[in-house]
Each structure stands twice: as C-alpha cells, then as structure tokens.
Scaffold this motif. Structure first.
Motif, PDB file in Angstrom:
ATOM      1  N   GLY A 365       0.811  -1.201   0.000  1.00 34.44           N
ATOM      2  CA  GLY A 365       0.000   0.000   0.000  1.00 34.44           C
ATOM      3  C   GLY A 365       0.847   1.254   0.000  1.00 34.44           C
ATOM      4  N   ARG A 366       2.003   1.188   0.671  1.00 32.46           N
ATOM      5  CA  ARG A 366       2.916   2.331   0.707  1.00 32.46           C
ATOM      6  C   ARG A 366       3.438   2.643  -0.686  1.00 32.46           C
ATOM      7  NH1 ARG A 366       7.360   1.128   4.864  1.00 32.46           N
ATOM      8  NH2 ARG A 366       5.573   1.324   6.261  1.00 32.46           N
ATOM      9  N   GLU A 367       3.801   1.611  -1.426  1.00 35.90           N
ATOM     10  CA  GLU A 367       4.296   1.834  -2.790  1.00 35.90           C
ATOM     11  C   GLU A 367       3.212   2.403  -3.686  1.00 35.90           C
ATOM     12  OE1 GLU A 367       5.759  -1.937  -3.972  1.00 35.90           O
ATOM     13  OE2 GLU A 367       7.475  -1.920  -2.587  1.00 35.90           O
ATOM     14  N   ASP A 368       1.984   1.896  -3.563  1.00 34.88           N
ATOM     15  CA  ASP A 368       0.880   2.418  -4.381  1.00 34.88           C
ATOM     16  C   ASP A 368       0.593   3.876  -4.051  1.00 34.88           C
ATOM     17  OD1 ASP A 368       0.668  -0.067  -5.503  1.00 34.88           O
ATOM     18  OD2 ASP A 368      -1.010  -0.715  -4.251  1.00 34.88           O
ATOM     19  N   LEU A 369       0.584   4.194  -2.750  1.00 34.23           N
ATOM     20  CA  LEU A 369       0.291   5.564  -2.328  1.00 34.23           C
ATOM     21  C   LEU A 369       1.386   6.519  -2.787  1.00 34.23           C
ATOM     22  CD1 LEU A 369      -1.930   7.029  -0.792  1.00 34.23           C
ATOM     23  CD2 LEU A 369      -0.642   6.703   1.299  1.00 34.23           C
ATOM     24  N   MET A 370       2.635   6.079  -2.721  1.00 30.44           N
ATOM     25  CA  MET A 370       3.731   6.920  -3.181  1.00 30.44           C
ATOM     26  C   MET A 370       3.677   7.137  -4.686  1.00 30.44           C
ATOM     27  SD  MET A 370       5.514   8.303  -0.947  1.00 30.44           S
ATOM     28  CE  MET A 370       6.642   8.938  -2.184  1.00 30.44           C
ATOM     29  N   ALA A 371       3.230   6.133  -5.427  1.00 25.78           N
ATOM     30  CA  ALA A 371       3.085   6.304  -6.868  1.00 25.78           C
ATOM     31  C   ALA A 371       2.049   7.381  -7.174  1.00 25.78           C
ATOM     32  CB  ALA A 371       2.686   4.977  -7.517  1.00 25.78           C
ATOM     33  N   VAL A 372       0.972   7.407  -6.391  1.00 26.55           N
ATOM     34  CA  VAL A 372      -0.063   8.437  -6.564  1.00 26.55           C
ATOM     35  C   VAL A 372       0.504   9.815  -6.249  1.00 26.55           C
ATOM     36  CG1 VAL A 372      -2.256   9.298  -5.691  1.00 26.55           C
ATOM     37  CG2 VAL A 372      -1.969   6.857  -6.109  1.00 26.55           C
ATOM     38  N   LEU A 373       1.174   9.931  -5.094  1.00 31.00           N
ATOM     39  CA  LEU A 373       1.699  11.228  -4.674  1.00 31.00           C
ATOM     40  C   LEU A 373       2.762  11.743  -5.638  1.00 31.00           C
ATOM     41  CD1 LEU A 373       2.021  10.662  -0.816  1.00 31.00           C
ATOM     42  CD2 LEU A 373       0.325  12.068  -1.998  1.00 31.00           C
ATOM     43  N   SER A 374       3.658  10.859  -6.078  1.00 28.24           N
ATOM     44  CA  SER A 374       4.736  11.284  -6.964  1.00 28.24           C
ATOM     45  C   SER A 374       4.197  11.777  -8.299  1.00 28.24           C
ATOM     46  CB  SER A 374       5.715  10.135  -7.187  1.00 28.24           C
ATOM     47  OG  SER A 374       6.296   9.727  -5.963  1.00 28.24           O
ATOM     48  N   GLY A 375       3.057  11.236  -8.733  1.00 26.19           N
ATOM     49  CA  GLY A 375       2.503  11.642 -10.014  1.00 26.19           C
ATOM     50  C   GLY A 375       1.711  12.933  -9.973  1.00 26.19           C
ATOM     51  N   LEU A 376       1.426  13.437  -8.780  1.00 25.64           N
ATOM     52  CA  LEU A 376       0.603  14.646  -8.676  1.00 25.64           C
ATOM     53  C   LEU A 376       1.267  15.846  -9.325  1.00 25.64           C
ATOM     54  CD1 LEU A 376      -0.709  14.402  -4.998  1.00 25.64           C
ATOM     55  CD2 LEU A 376      -1.852  13.722  -7.096  1.00 25.64           C
ATOM     56  N   THR A 377       2.567  15.980  -9.120  1.00 23.22           N
ATOM     57  CA  THR A 377       3.250  17.167  -9.645  1.00 23.22           C
ATOM     58  C   THR A 377       3.278  17.178 -11.168  1.00 23.22           C
ATOM     59  OG1 THR A 377       5.370  16.001  -9.433  1.00 23.22           O
ATOM     60  CG2 THR A 377       4.680  17.383  -7.595  1.00 23.22           C
ATOM     61  N   ASP A 392      13.567   5.621   0.770  1.00 18.00           N
ATOM     62  CA  ASP A 392      13.128   5.486  -0.612  1.00 18.00           C
ATOM     63  C   ASP A 392      12.082   6.540  -0.974  1.00 18.00           C
ATOM     64  OD1 ASP A 392      11.309   4.377   1.120  1.00 18.00           O
ATOM     65  OD2 ASP A 392      10.863   2.622  -0.119  1.00 18.00           O
ATOM     66  N   GLU A 393      11.283   6.975  -0.001  1.00 19.36           N
ATOM     67  CA  GLU A 393      10.295   8.021  -0.273  1.00 19.36           C
ATOM     68  C   GLU A 393      10.980   9.370  -0.486  1.00 19.36           C
ATOM     69  OE1 GLU A 393       7.302   8.039   2.738  1.00 19.36           O
ATOM     70  OE2 GLU A 393       6.753   5.935   2.418  1.00 19.36           O
ATOM     71  N   ALA A 394      12.019   9.646   0.286  1.00 16.31           N
ATOM     72  CA  ALA A 394      12.771  10.891   0.097  1.00 16.31           C
ATOM     73  C   ALA A 394      13.510  10.884  -1.234  1.00 16.31           C
ATOM     74  CB  ALA A 394      13.745  11.097   1.247  1.00 16.31           C
ATOM     75  N   ASP A 395      14.011   9.714  -1.650  1.00 23.58           N
ATOM     76  CA  ASP A 395      14.737   9.614  -2.918  1.00 23.58           C
ATOM     77  C   ASP A 395      13.840   9.909  -4.118  1.00 23.58           C
ATOM     78  OD1 ASP A 395      16.997   8.942  -1.516  1.00 23.58           O
ATOM     79  OD2 ASP A 395      16.772   6.780  -1.808  1.00 23.58           O
ATOM     80  N   ALA A 396      12.528   9.685  -3.963  1.00 20.69           N
ATOM     81  CA  ALA A 396      11.604   9.915  -5.073  1.00 20.69           C
ATOM     82  C   ALA A 396      11.310  11.390  -5.291  1.00 20.69           C
ATOM     83  CB  ALA A 396      10.301   9.156  -4.824  1.00 20.69           C
ATOM     84  N   ALA A 397      11.713  12.257  -4.362  1.00 18.71           N
ATOM     85  CA  ALA A 397      11.420  13.683  -4.461  1.00 18.71           C
ATOM     86  C   ALA A 397      12.418  14.391  -5.364  1.00 18.71           C
ATOM     87  CB  ALA A 397      11.440  14.309  -3.075  1.00 18.71           C
ATOM     88  N   ASP A 398      12.015  15.578  -5.847  1.00 16.44           N
ATOM     89  CA  ASP A 398      12.928  16.406  -6.638  1.00 16.44           C
ATOM     90  C   ASP A 398      14.026  16.986  -5.757  1.00 16.44           C
ATOM     91  OD1 ASP A 398      11.276  16.002  -8.860  1.00 16.44           O
ATOM     92  OD2 ASP A 398      10.005  17.701  -8.323  1.00 16.44           O
ATOM     93  N   ARG A 399      13.679  17.247  -4.512  1.00 18.25           N
ATOM     94  CA  ARG A 399      14.627  17.878  -3.599  1.00 18.25           C
ATOM     95  C   ARG A 399      14.271  17.486  -2.172  1.00 18.25           C
ATOM     96  NH1 ARG A 399      14.661  23.334  -1.686  1.00 18.25           N
ATOM     97  NH2 ARG A 399      12.752  23.649  -2.894  1.00 18.25           N
ATOM     98  N   THR A 400      15.286  17.411  -1.305  1.00 17.67           N
ATOM     99  CA  THR A 400      15.060  17.012   0.088  1.00 17.67           C
ATOM    100  C   THR A 400      15.601  18.081   1.026  1.00 17.67           C
ATOM    101  OG1 THR A 400      15.191  14.657  -0.439  1.00 17.67           O
ATOM    102  CG2 THR A 400      15.530  15.279   1.860  1.00 17.67           C
ATOM    103  N   VAL A 401      14.806  18.425   2.029  1.00 15.86           N
ATOM    104  CA  VAL A 401      15.233  19.338   3.083  1.00 15.86           C
ATOM    105  C   VAL A 401      15.163  18.574   4.396  1.00 15.86           C
ATOM    106  CG1 VAL A 401      14.679  21.414   4.399  1.00 15.86           C
ATOM    107  CG2 VAL A 401      14.512  21.439   1.908  1.00 15.86           C
ATOM    108  N   ALA A 402      16.285  18.533   5.116  1.00 17.89           N
ATOM    109  CA  ALA A 402      16.347  17.796   6.377  1.00 17.89           C
ATOM    110  C   ALA A 402      16.379  18.784   7.529  1.00 17.89           C
ATOM    111  CB  ALA A 402      17.576  16.901   6.416  1.00 17.89           C
ATOM    112  N   LEU A 403      15.424  18.678   8.438  1.00 11.92           N
ATOM    113  CA  LEU A 403      15.401  19.514   9.628  1.00 11.92           C
ATOM    114  C   LEU A 403      16.265  18.866  10.702  1.00 11.92           C
ATOM    115  CD1 LEU A 403      11.637  20.537   9.908  1.00 11.92           C
ATOM    116  CD2 LEU A 403      13.508  21.747   8.779  1.00 11.92           C
TER     117      LEU A 403
END
Length: 656
Positions: A365-377, A392-403
């Motif tokens: 379910g996590r992979e399916d949900l991430m596929a949905v979110l990644s395609g929104l942009t 792996d979820e952070a790697d799918a982003a265009d950019r990462t900001v770590a607090l």
C-alpha cells in the motif's frame, strides 16, 4: 463531541435515576464552545439532538439542548475571560426568553395549559392535605391552597418567573461545576490544530519562500522550529525529513497558514486552506479527516455548491475504482489514506502537504500511495511537500530538506531503511522456554449471525513460548490486530481457544500487555509519573517505583514531572512501555511499535526490547510493516494472509 453528548443524554433519560449524568454532557459542548466558533456548537447540537431524539424521544433531545446551552454559555464566557457576573446576566436574559416562550406556548395551547394547571393543582392539594395532618399546620395548608390559586390566576407572571428562576439556577450550577472541569481541560494544548487565517487576497499559496522562520508554541520557553529558510516552487516534489522533535509537523502548520513567531513567509496570495486552488493537508491518521459516510460523499465534502467534480476519475486516480458507494467505515487504513488524497485533489490544490501519510500502511500500500503522490506534480502541477522518515520516499522527491532541531540543512540525515518481509520461520532461539500463549483452532468472525458477517481469522494454531520473539506480518486487513486483541484477552474468538499458562486468556485480562499503534491514545494522565503509576496500579506518590520503571525503558527519572504533551513520539512509546512493564506481564504485544519513529528512535527502542527479552525472559509479539532491525528481537516470523497463516510473505497479488 456531539455523539458523546448524545450518548450521555440517552443514558440519562433511559436509565432510571440517572438524570444527574446529564451534567457530564455539558463537558464536550463546553469544549466545543471554548475552542471553536458558535456555528460548530450549533452543528453539534443539531446532530446530537437528532440522534438522541430518534433513540430516547423528546427527553433525549431536550437533554442535549440543555447540555449545549450550559456548555456553550460556560465555554464562551471562559474563552472571553469573563466570570460569574457575566453568567448571571446572560442567564437572566436566557431565562426571560425562555419564560416568554413558555407563556406564549401555553397561551396558544389551551388544552395543554389546562392539563398542566390540573396537575399542579393536584400536587398542591396533596401537599396541603399532608400539612393538615400535622398539628398546628392547618392554617399554613389553607394559606398554601389560597395563595396558589391566586398565583394561578396570574399564570403568565407565574410561569415567566419560574422560567427565569429555573434557567438562572441551572446556569449558575452548571457554571460552577463545568468551569472547574474546563479549568483543567483547557490547559491541554491543542498545538497541532490547523487554523484558517482570514485573508481577502486571491488564493495563491505558491511559490512559497520562508526566510529565517521560527515558531514557538504558547507557554513554551524554546522554539519548536527554526530558524528555517526554504522555498517551495510550483509543481515541485519536496521531501522534508528529520528526527522526531526536529519540527516537521510544526513546519507543516506554518506552510498551511499558521503565523510564524519570527521571520518572513512570502506568498503571492492567500493560503486558501481547504479552498479550491489553495492548500490541502493530508495527515498521518486519515480517520481524523474522513467525514462522509460514503466514499463519494467524502470526496466532495465541504466543496462550494455547484462545484463540478469528477468523483469517479479522482477515485480511479488514487486506486479506489468502483468504491464510490462503499461505506467509509469499512475501508482499510490504506484505502482511507487514498480517500484522503482524493478529497484533497478534489480541491485542485496548488500546494499539497502530506504529513507521514505512509507510516501506518503496509509496504504494498505504501508503494501504491507513493506512486499516486509522486505523479501529482506531473498531472496536476501541484506542489507537493511530503514529510517522511523513509529513505526510498525521500529519494523519489525532486529535492530534500532535512530539519535538524532548531534549524534546517540541505544535507540529509539518517533515514529509516525499508526491508523485505523475512521468510516465515518456526525456529526460535534455544533453549526454548515453556509455552505461555497457546492458540488452538482460533477463528473470529465480525457480525457473526448477521447478513454482514465477515471472517477475520480462521484455523489459527500457534504456540508462543517464554522468552520468544515473534513477528506477525500481513497486509492491511489480514487480521493482525484482531489476532493481537485475542491474544491479549480483549476479544473472544468465535471458534477455538486462546490459553495463557493453560487457562483462557480472557479470564486474565492484563496479564498480557498490549501497546497500541498510536501511543498518545494510550496515555490517559496529564503527567508521566501519574501515567506510569496508574497503568501499573500503584500510588503516584511512590517515586522509587516510578523512577525504576523509567530506568527500565532508558528514560531519565526527571521526566516523571513532565507533561505527556511535552514528550516526543519515541518518549511516548517508552512511557507506555514503562507502565506496561511495571505490571510484570507474562507477555508483551506491540502493534506497529516503529510507526512514526525516526531511525535513531527505532534503533534505541529495538535495543531496549532486545535487552528486556534476553535479560527478563520477556515474551514479545510484534505486529509491524517495518522489518529493518527486527531480526534480533524477533527470531520467529509468521505471515497472515486473509486471516490464515501463510508460508510465504504476503504480496500485493495476495491481497483480498
């Protein structure tokens, strides 16, 4: 809150001599009036009143209305910082209005008026007859009868005065009682509440720029966030990572419109939280965002009238094809998350903020949900800010900001690593201890005997030995939580038996401790020390035992005086464990113990549990979708698929 008030009202009406319980119904209404606008209180009154009327008739309806009046008056007066004189004046006005309504109603309804007059006259006559039998009270009885007849002649003034007196008395008593309860409840911080800021500018939340932004919660002596400087561009997928307590959720509040304590937040227009083309937020626990009873209703809930929404297309996009007519109460956790995303997309947001939305979802379910979110942009030109702990979820982003605590860094911190489900195994560490939990032919069916019956478990044969470490894995809806509740004695199996040391575990509730997914919901007291003492069953004044319990889970004894709401997520889980372990349970069941924890917190918690299992021979059963690092704690692994034990890990193809 409306449901809670309605339930109390129904009990007060239906149960004999329980009318006094109705005073408890003022508490939820008072909290609504204190923390929200008047229309929220009115909506709750209508909803709760209708439910109470359908079940308990006019008595239930009027009880809810009375609770709403007393709670509303107390909450509003408290919110405005006023006191008893204000309540007294308001109650006189309310009493006068009530008296006028009563007089007008009796003036029109003559048969009802005569019935009430006859009833009151009979009561006074009876009282006078009793007084006449008391030596020396005959004149008083005659005076009572004569004066009541005179008062009844001027009945409009009588009923008006009774209305004013009754409402004033009830208001003052309610204020006296409820204000003392609310004095404690209003101190419970509602710090993570989303706020809609008044802004008449056109809705345009991105591009968004934060410059040296800091945020400090009320009554706190340090910043929860900042200084942070970052930019969110239109159509960008930005991942936000960081340890527990680094300020990720606080950053979500600032991005969604909460005013920063210092620094600047630049947007071309208004935030538009929840509005078309504005900002949408999907939170970690989707059940708090699902309002509609049907899936289709929830997608369009709150949209302006006349909004043209292709519900079927949105549901198909998030993987909920054909579920438009489904009851939202029957959806799994992953399906609820998808529904929350669909409802957010229905607003065509320019900025979507997803706050750890995959932490309670299985890996498929996590992979399916991430596929949905990644395609929104790409499909919607929506800027996506995704708060996550997973690498792996952070790697799918265009950019990462770590607090990193009170600041932001462009360098990523240590992330939670994902791992495949381990193979099913019946091998445990040697030597194996004596059997503790024994499940023989356990099956469970929800709604048994009804047309809606649904099998959750079937034919479970399982033995858990002393000192065992057992991992139970399966997709959402496979029966893991049901099995955990049966093993803890909180639910009876429909068939078969579950034994603890040879006796039914349901007769030994508490001997098997269970830690729920959301640790905060299991913490019932205001302070750490009181919580541990209450959970373990000893006095909160026994500081030695409290300190020992904190030391067992690696926490500083100084935390005993800390408020629960001041703890991080990892600290809350450890406090729950401290209370459970202080009861010396025969076995410990942990339901998703790693959800929402950063890598360091996960590692520390796992090492603690490994040490306890080996040193104390503690029997541990873990239910988890996260597998990295569990090998040492759980040498044995069981897989559940559709309520039965399976030899291989469950995959998407095996989902029912």
């Amino acid at each position: 809150m409306a449901a809670l008030c309605a339930a109390i009202a129904i009990i007060a009406v239906v149960v004999p001599f329980a009318a006094g319980l109705s005073l408890l119904g003022t508490v939820p209404m008072g909290l609504l009036a204190y923390r929200h606008r008047l229309r929220v209180l009115l909506a709750a009154t209508i909803a709760g009143g209708l439910v109470a009327f359908l079940i308990a008739g006019m008595g239930g309806l009027m009880t809810v209305v009375n609770c709403a009046y007393i709670g509303g008056l107390t909450g509003i007066v408290k919110r405005r910082g006023r006191g008893t004189p204000t309540v007294f004046l308001c109650s006189l006005v309310a009493g006068a209005l009530f008296g006028i309504v009563i007089v007008a109603a009796l003036g029109v309804l003559s048969r009802l008026r005569n019935l009430i007059f006859d009833s009151m006259t009979a009561n006074i006559t009876g009282a006078a007859a009793v007084l006449e039998r008391v030596p020396g009270f005959a004149p008083a009885a005659e005076r009572l009868t004569r004066d009541f007849a005179t008062a009844l002649y001027y009945w409009p003034f009588l009923f008006f005065g009774m209305g004013v007196l009754s409402i004033t008395f009830v208001s003052l008593v309610g204020w006296w009682a409820l204000s003392r309860v609310m004095k404690r409840l209003v101190d419970v911080p509602d710090v993570h509440k989303l706020e809609v800021t008044p802004d008449t500018a056109p809705v345009a939340p991105v591009p968004l720029r934060l410059t040296d932004v800091c945020f400090r919660y009320p009554n706190s002596d340090h910043d929860a966030l900042g200084p942070v400087s970052l930019e969110v561009r239109p159509g960008e997928h930005l991942a936000v990572t960081g340890a527990n307590g680094s300020g990720k959720t606080t950053l979500m509040l600032v991005l969604s419109g909460r005013e920063a304590t210092s620094g600047t937040v630049e947007r071309p227009g208004a935030v538009g939280l929840g509005k078309l083309g504005g900002t949408a937020v999907v939170m970690q626990h989707p059940e708090s965002q699902v309002l509609g009873s049907r899936v289709a209703d929830d997608v369009v809930w709150g949209l302006p009238p006349g909004t043209d929404t292709d519900v079927e297309k949105l549901l198909g996009e998030v993987g909920l094809d054909g579920l438009a007519e489904r009851d939202t109460g029957g959806l799994s956790g992953g399906e609820l998350q998808r529904l929350a995303v669909a409802a957010a997309l229905a607003r065509e947001p320019s900025l979507l903020i997803a706050d750890e939305v995959t932490s309670m979802v299985d890996q498929d379910g996590r992979e399916d949900l991430m596929a949905v979110l990644s395609g929104l942009t790409r499909r919607h030109r929506t800027a996506l800010v995704h708060i996550t702990h997973y690498n792996d979820e952070a790697d799918a982003a265009d950019r990462t900001v770590a607090l990193v605590g009170n600041g932001a860094s462009s360098d990523n911190t240590e992330m939670v690593q994902t791992a495949d489900a381990p193979p099913a195994s019946g091998v445990a560490e040697t030597p194996r201890g004596k059997p503790v939990l024994e499940l023989v032919g356990v099956g469970h069916e929800y709604g048994s005997g009804t047309p809606w019956a649904k099998a959750a478990l079937s034919g479970i044969d399982l033995t858990v030995h002393e000192g065992d470490g057992l991992l139970i894995h399966g997709l959402n809806g496979s029966g893991k939580s049901t099995l955990a509740w049966i093993m803890a004695g909180l639910a009876l199996p429909t068939s078969g038996s579950c034994l603890l040391d040879g006796k039914p575990v349901s007769d030994q509730v508490g001997a098997v401790a269970i830690s729920f997914q959301a640790a905060r919901l299991q913490l019932m007291r205001s302070h750490v020390g009181h919580e541990i003492a209450s959970a373990a069953g000893f006095s909160k004044r026994d500081r030695d035992r409290i300190n020992a319990a904190l030391g067992t889970v690696g926490l500083d004894p100084a935390l005993a005086d800390r408020r629960i709401d001041q703890l991080s997520g990892g600290q809350m889980r450890r406090v729950v464990l401290a209370g459970l372990l202080a009861r010396s349970p025969r076995a410990l069941i942990l339901d998703e113990p790693l959800a929402g924890l950063d890598a360091a917190s996960q590692r520390g918690l796992l090492q603690l549990l490994v040490d306890l299992r080996r040193r104390e021979r503690l029997t541990v059963v873990v239910i988890s979708h996260d597998f990295a690092g569990l090998e040492e704690l759980c040498p044995r692994t069981l897989h559940l698929r559709d309520g039965v034990l399976a030899a291989e890990p469950t995959t998407a193809g095996g989902m029912s």
